[in-house]
Each structure stands twice: as structure tokens, then as C-alpha cells.
Design an enzyme around this catalytic site. Structure first.
Site, PDB file in Angstrom:
ATOM      1  CG  HIS A 220      11.916   3.573   4.559  1.00 32.62           C
ATOM      2  ND1 HIS A 220      11.489   4.227   5.240  1.00 32.62           N
ATOM      3  CD2 HIS A 220      12.839   3.049   4.698  1.00 32.62           C
ATOM      4  CE1 HIS A 220      12.224   3.938   6.314  1.00 32.62           C
ATOM      5  NE2 HIS A 220      13.055   3.215   5.784  1.00 32.62           N
ATOM      6  CG  HIS A 259       5.182   5.589  10.531  1.00 36.05           C
ATOM      7  ND1 HIS A 259       4.953   3.832  11.310  1.00 36.05           N
ATOM      8  CD2 HIS A 259       5.793   6.086  10.403  1.00 36.05           C
ATOM      9  CE1 HIS A 259       6.176   3.369  11.322  1.00 36.05           C
ATOM     10  NE2 HIS A 259       7.277   5.012  10.937  1.00 36.05           N
ATOM     11  CG  ASP A 313      10.304  11.162   6.213  1.00 37.97           C
ATOM     12  OD1 ASP A 313      11.404  11.142   6.342  1.00 37.97           O
ATOM     13  OD2 ASP A 313       9.870  10.012   5.902  1.00 37.97           O
TER      14      ASP A 313
HETATM   15  N1  ACO Z   1      -2.419   9.521   2.761  1.00 39.07           N
HETATM   16  C1  ACO Z   1      -3.246   9.565   2.257  1.00 39.07           C
HETATM   17  N2  ACO Z   1      -3.798   7.593   2.674  1.00 39.07           N
HETATM   18  C2  ACO Z   1      -3.523   7.640   2.990  1.00 39.07           C
HETATM   19  C3  ACO Z   1      -2.481   7.657   3.110  1.00 39.07           C
HETATM   20  C4  ACO Z   1      -1.488   8.739   2.674  1.00 39.07           C
HETATM   21  N3  ACO Z   1      -0.187   8.689   3.378  1.00 39.07           N
HETATM   22  N4  ACO Z   1      -1.248   6.310   4.287  1.00 39.07           N
HETATM   23  C5  ACO Z   1      -2.072   5.865   4.633  1.00 39.07           C
HETATM   24  N5  ACO Z   1      -3.375   5.823   3.842  1.00 39.07           N
HETATM   25  C6  ACO Z   1      -4.629   5.187   3.913  1.00 39.07           C
HETATM   26  C7  ACO Z   1      -4.218   4.052   2.277  1.00 39.07           C
HETATM   27  O1  ACO Z   1      -4.621   5.005   1.545  1.00 39.07           O
HETATM   28  C8  ACO Z   1      -5.496   2.942   2.693  1.00 39.07           C
HETATM   29  O2  ACO Z   1      -6.982   3.538   2.809  1.00 39.07           O
HETATM   30  P1  ACO Z   1      -7.876   2.342   2.596  1.00 39.07           P
HETATM   31  O3  ACO Z   1      -8.075   1.152   3.906  1.00 39.07           O
HETATM   32  O4  ACO Z   1      -9.814   3.083   2.779  1.00 39.07           O
HETATM   33  O5  ACO Z   1      -7.666   1.528   1.809  1.00 39.07           O
HETATM   34  C9  ACO Z   1      -4.683   3.121   4.305  1.00 39.07           C
HETATM   35  O6  ACO Z   1      -4.482   4.521   4.966  1.00 39.07           O
HETATM   36  C10 ACO Z   1      -3.861   1.883   4.382  1.00 39.07           C
HETATM   37  O7  ACO Z   1      -2.909   2.319   3.706  1.00 39.07           O
HETATM   38  P2  ACO Z   1      -1.710   1.545   3.410  1.00 39.07           P
HETATM   39  O8  ACO Z   1      -0.962   2.539   2.249  1.00 39.07           O
HETATM   40  O9  ACO Z   1      -1.860   0.072   3.509  1.00 39.07           O
HETATM   41  O10 ACO Z   1      -0.894   1.861   4.772  1.00 39.07           O
HETATM   42  P3  ACO Z   1       0.780   0.378   4.973  1.00 39.07           P
HETATM   43  O11 ACO Z   1       0.731   0.292   6.488  1.00 39.07           O
HETATM   44  O12 ACO Z   1       1.369  -0.151   4.228  1.00 39.07           O
HETATM   45  O13 ACO Z   1       1.396   2.512   4.749  1.00 39.07           O
HETATM   46  C11 ACO Z   1       3.235   3.966   4.521  1.00 39.07           C
HETATM   47  C12 ACO Z   1       2.737   3.907   5.435  1.00 39.07           C
HETATM   48  C13 ACO Z   1       4.041   3.353   2.987  1.00 39.07           C
HETATM   49  C14 ACO Z   1       4.130   4.602   5.425  1.00 39.07           C
HETATM   50  C15 ACO Z   1       2.161   5.318   3.912  1.00 39.07           C
HETATM   51  O14 ACO Z   1       1.116   5.546   5.028  1.00 39.07           O
HETATM   52  C16 ACO Z   1       1.945   6.103   3.173  1.00 39.07           C
HETATM   53  O15 ACO Z   1       2.555   5.909   1.852  1.00 39.07           O
HETATM   54  N6  ACO Z   1       2.329   7.271   3.623  1.00 39.07           N
HETATM   55  C17 ACO Z   1       3.010   8.605   2.992  1.00 39.07           C
HETATM   56  C18 ACO Z   1       4.723   8.462   2.480  1.00 39.07           C
HETATM   57  C19 ACO Z   1       5.415   8.349   3.818  1.00 39.07           C
HETATM   58  O16 ACO Z   1       5.160   9.572   4.451  1.00 39.07           O
HETATM   59  N7  ACO Z   1       6.371   7.339   3.942  1.00 39.07           N
HETATM   60  C20 ACO Z   1       7.081   8.148   5.221  1.00 39.07           C
HETATM   61  C21 ACO Z   1       7.306   6.803   6.194  1.00 39.07           C
HETATM   62  S1  ACO Z   1       7.622   7.500   7.899  1.00 39.07           S
HETATM   63  C22 ACO Z   1       9.640   6.952   7.183  1.00 39.07           C
HETATM   64  O17 ACO Z   1       9.918   6.312   6.679  1.00 39.07           O
HETATM   65  C23 ACO Z   1      10.479   7.727   7.381  1.00 39.07           C
END
Ligand code: ACO
Length: 377
Positions: A220, A259, A313
Site C-alpha cells: 500500500h 493496482h 507511487d
Molecule cells: N508486478 C508484476 N506483476 C504484477 C504486479 C506487479 N507490481 N501487480 C500485479 N501483478 C500480477 C500478479 O503477478 C498476478 O499475475 P498472475 O495472475 O499471472 O498471477 C496479477 O497481476 C494479479 O496480481 P494480484 O497481486 O493478485 O493483484 P492485487 O489486486 O491483489 O494487487 C497490488 C494489487 C497489491 C497493488 C499489486 O499490484 C502490487 O503488489 N503492486 C506492487 C506494490 C505497489 O505498487 N503498491 C501500491 C499500490 S497503490 C497504493 O496503495 C497507493
């Protein structure tokens, strides 16, 4: 089979008049007004009023609200002394969590949960967060606290308290825009956490302390710091594409992209990118900016089709770095902005409160009997 909404994805638990997000088209509005207009035309003070009241203020109302915020900037001296004695090296988010909990001890109204009192506490907290976060930052570096100035805007005063120097108009405006962009974002993890605490009719300080805990995590609010660590790991722009491809091949996450709601560019990331670009063009493109450009291109090419694009971010860290702000303060600054959204959402939700209490599908053992310790393997 019962469907489980993993991560509560798509679960609607309340109504809100504050923030609307269309994740497929990359649209974000507060009170129906696009975030780009808030960033361009408004201020953090005005957006805070708008969120707390669910309407735009008149000029007189805004002036009064602004004056109230200024009048509440001082934090209790005992709290500031306590901050100065926090163990060296703790993360500023740990310090902020503790400081806000402590702040509640000085508020005679802390335990009251009426809307009127919650509003008054919100105003005090929005004002004092800036003094507390600046004090935490200065204490970490071994410097004395700088007292707030009442003649400066919320954004300018924060930068002043942080550095001891009055920022330029451009620096203050850029920081104000960053606060506007982060002030609210619907039912994100920290706002939901604040609401979950509020739904038990707990006090507003507890709600905010819970929210700070949720914001702290790298999935987050902590992601902005992680993005900068990633840029350091990449090192130089020519290595960025290979670095990202390697991470994606190993199925590792790239910080600052992806996201839960946006499946296209987060509009806040576009506003911040424009400012980062503006600064880069003025000062010559920084290494960080060039690396980010390549990472964005590589991510969009490789996994854009999965709906993964830069989030807020991604560029915020370079903008803060350009303002001379240290990395470990990025998440506290996120909290400095989001305090308005947390308080407004708690007030809105508890007007028609119902205890939040989801459920889990039980998948454990059944028909077991207690085994005495002496009889266990
Ligand atoms: N890099 C690479 N692949 C990703 C990323 C990423 N940052 N985010 C999601 N994916 C992929 C996952 O590997 C998954 O792939 P799959 O279906 O082949 O297994 C798919 O996309 C879905 O990912 P989830 O993690 O299930 O998506 P979720 O909605 O739960 O996660 C989150 C959202 C936590 C923001 C995620 O995108 C992440 O971890 N991003 C990096 C951290 C980040 O930047 N957080 C800030 C968010 S904005 C904020 O809070 C202000």
C-alpha cells in the site's frame, strides 16, 4: 461451493459520496470533479473541507476552515519531547503510529464519537499531522523541532518545518499538488481499516492509528519507498529494461505498478509524471527519471495487456526527492495527505453505522476430540 472474494475484491459494503474510480478508463473524481482539476485548481485545504463536508466550500467557509487549521498547528510540547526521545533509527511510520496514539492521550474529547466531536478532532489531526511528521523527521536527524508558522499554507508550512527554510512558491505548490493527489482514494486498504475500527464505535485516534498501520505496508503506502530502492538497484537507465524483464521472468513484482482497481494508467500517476517531467526538463533529466521512463515502457509492453500500469507511487518518490525529501518520509507524507480521507470516510460511514464483520469459509478439521498433552506425538 461458496465463492470467496479473495482480498475482498469487488465487494460492496457501503455507499459513499466522496470518491469515484473507474479503473478501466483510469478515471478518479472527488464529488464528481476529476482529480486533474483538483490538482490544477484547488488546494489541500479546500479538498479536505470538501471531503469532510461532501461539498465545495464558499469563499468565506474556506477562509474559516483554513484559519481553523492554522490555529490548530501546534502539537502538545510533551508529545514533541517524547518524539525527540524515540529510539534512533526507528522508521518514521513506526514513530507516526506511536505519536498519533500518544496525541490522543492529550485530547479530552478523544473518546467521544459524536459526529460533531469527530469533525473537531479531524480538523485538529489534519493540522497537527504536519507538525508531528516534521518533528519526527527532524528528531531522526538530531535537529531541534521547528515551530509552525501561521502565515504559510499547509503545504508551505510543512516544508518549512521540515527544513527550517521557507520553500519557494513553486516548491510549495508542487507539494500541495502531491497532497491533493493523495488525500482520498475510495475504499483503499487503510481507509477500509479506519472504517473497520470506527464500525466498532471506537474513537477516531484508534481509527487513524489502525489506518497508519495498514498504510505502512509495501503493498500500500510503503510502495513509494520501495520504488526508489528499486531505482537504486537498477543503477543506470541502460540496465532498466533487462532488470525489469528479469524480474518479470522470475514472476517477481515490480513496485509502483499494478493496482486492485486501476487496470489502466492511474490518473494520479499521469499528473505526477507531468510534474516529474517538468522538473526533469528544467534541471536536466535525472538518472531516476530516465530509469522510470524505461521501466514504464517495459512494464506497459510486457504486462500492460494484464491491466498492469504505473500507480500513484511510481512517480511520487522522484517528485519528493526533487523537493529534497528523504525516502523514509515518503509514506508519512502519504499519511499527511490521507488523514483527510480517513477522517472524512469514518464520519461518512458512521452516520449509518453497522459493525463490519465478514466471514470465512471454514476449511479446518471436523469431528475431532481433545487429546491430552501426554498422549500427543
Ligand atoms: N508486478 C508484476 N506483476 C504484477 C504486479 C506487479 N507490481 N501487480 C500485479 N501483478 C500480477 C500478479 O503477478 C498476478 O499475475 P498472475 O495472475 O499471472 O498471477 C496479477 O497481476 C494479479 O496480481 P494480484 O497481486 O493478485 O493483484 P492485487 O489486486 O491483489 O494487487 C497490488 C494489487 C497489491 C497493488 C499489486 O499490484 C502490487 O503488489 N503492486 C506492487 C506494490 C505497489 O505498487 N503498491 C501500491 C499500490 S497503490 C497504493 O496503495 C497507493
Amino acid at each position: 461451493m461458496t465463492d470467496i472474494a479473495k482480498g475482498l475484491e469487488g465487494v460492496l459494503f457501503t455507499e459513499s459520496k466522496l470518491t469515484f474510480i473507474n479503473g478501466t478508463e483510469g478515471i478518479l473524481t472527488h464529488l464528481g470533479i476529476p482529480i486533474q482539476e483538483w490538482a490544477e485548481k484547488s488546494t489541500f485545504e479546500e479538498l479536505s473541507f470538501a471531503l469532510l463536508h461532501a461539498r465545495l466550500p464558499s469563499a468565506a467557509e474556506l477562509a474559516r476552515f483554513d484559519a481553523q487549521l492554522r490555529a490548530n498547528r501546534e502539537a502538545p510540547a510533551k508529545l514533541l519531547a517524547e518524539i525527540a526521545s524515540f529510539p534512533r533509527g526507528v522508521h518514521p511510520m513506526q514513530a507516526l503510529r506511536t505519536a498519533v496514539s500518544y496525541l490522543g492521550l492529550f485530547d479530552a474529547q478523544a473518546e467521544e464519537v459524536s459526529e460533531e466531536v469527530r469533525y473537531a478532532i479531524s480538523l485538529r489531526m489534519i493540522a497537527q499531522f504536519s507538525t508531528i511528521i516534521a518533528a519526527i523527521a527532524r528528531a531522526r536527524d538530531g535537529y531541534a523541532v521547528v515551530a509552525p508558522r501561521l502565515d504559510l499554507t499547509h503545504a508551505a508550512n510543512f516544508l518549512y518545518m521540515l527544513t527550517g527554510k521557507e520553500p519557494t512558491t513553486e516548491q510549495a505548490r508542487l507539494f500541495d499538488i502531491a497532497l491533493v493527489l493523495h488525500a482520498d482514494h475510495g475504499m483503499n486498504a487503510s481507509t477500509f481499516t479506519a472504517i473497520a475500527t470506527a464500525s466498532t464505535l471506537s474513537d477516531l485516534y484508534s481509527c487513524v492509528v489502525s489506518a497508519i498501520g495498514a498504510l505502512k505496508g509495501p503493498l500500500h503506502g510503503g510502495a513509494n519507498e520501495a520504488v526508489m530502492d528499486m531505482l537504486d538497484e537498477v543503477g543506470t537507465p541502460d540496465k532498466a529494461a533487462e532488470y525489469i524483464s528479469g524480474k518479470l521472468d522470475r514472476k517477481e513484482k515490480i513496485m509502483g505498478v499494478g493496482h486492485r482497481v486501476y487496470k489502466y494508467f492511474d490518473p494520479r500517476s499521469r499528473v505526477l509524471r507531468d510534474y516529474a517531467e517538468h522538473v526533469a526538463n528544467k534541471q536536466g533529466k535525472s538518472t531516476y527519471y530516465q530509469i522510470l521512463e524505461t521501466i514504464e515502457k517495459t512494464v506497459v509492453d510486457r504486462i500492460g495487456s494484464k491491466g498492469i500500469y504505473p500507480n500513484v507511487d511510481f512517480y511520487s518518490g522522484t517528485v519528493y526527492s526533487d523537493l529534497g525529501i528523504k525516502r523514509e518520509l515518503f509514506t508519512p507524507i502519504f499519511a499527511l495527505a490521507r488523514i483527510s480521507g480517513w477522517c472524512a470516510s469514518v464520519i461518512e460511514y458512521t452516520r449509518d453505522n453497522r459493525l463490519l464483520r465478514p466471514d470465512a469459509v471454514y476449511s479446518g478439521a471436523t469431528d475431532q476430540h481433545y487429546v491430552e498433552l501426554k498422549d500427543r506425538q
